[in-house]
Design a protein around this motif. Sequence first.
Motif: not given
Length: 121
Positions: A37-66
């Motif tokens: 249960r703890k590992t699954m919760k930690e994995n869920q947190i890591v996936r959430h953080r990874t998704k947030m970081r991915h979204d931030q990187n995508k937004e920054e790359m779009n800004f840089q592209e423009e």
Amino acid sequence: MSDDSHQLLYLKNKVVNEQKHAKAIQESFQFLSEKLRKTMKENQIVRHRTKMRHDQNKEEMNFQEEFFKDQIKMIYKARKEKEKEKDFEKLHQFERNKVKQSIANTSSSAEYFQRYMSYER
């Protein structure tokens, strides 16, 4: 009877050992379930953080592209302006040469005319 009592004692010991074993397995199961249960919760947190970081990187790359697209547009525009200036300068130089040539032709015509007039006299 002694065989029966030995067998009874053996079976009681076997039941006690199996109960201990079952209890140990149950405790291990509970421990591993909690750890899962703890590992699954930690994995869920890591996936959430990874998704947030991915979204931030995508937004920054779009800004840089423009930004870079705008920079490229500005470079092309400046390059076109320089080409226009060079073309204008060439045209201007061509017209100046035409005028100089015309003046030279006019002055040689005038000289020719003066020579002609001086011979006539």
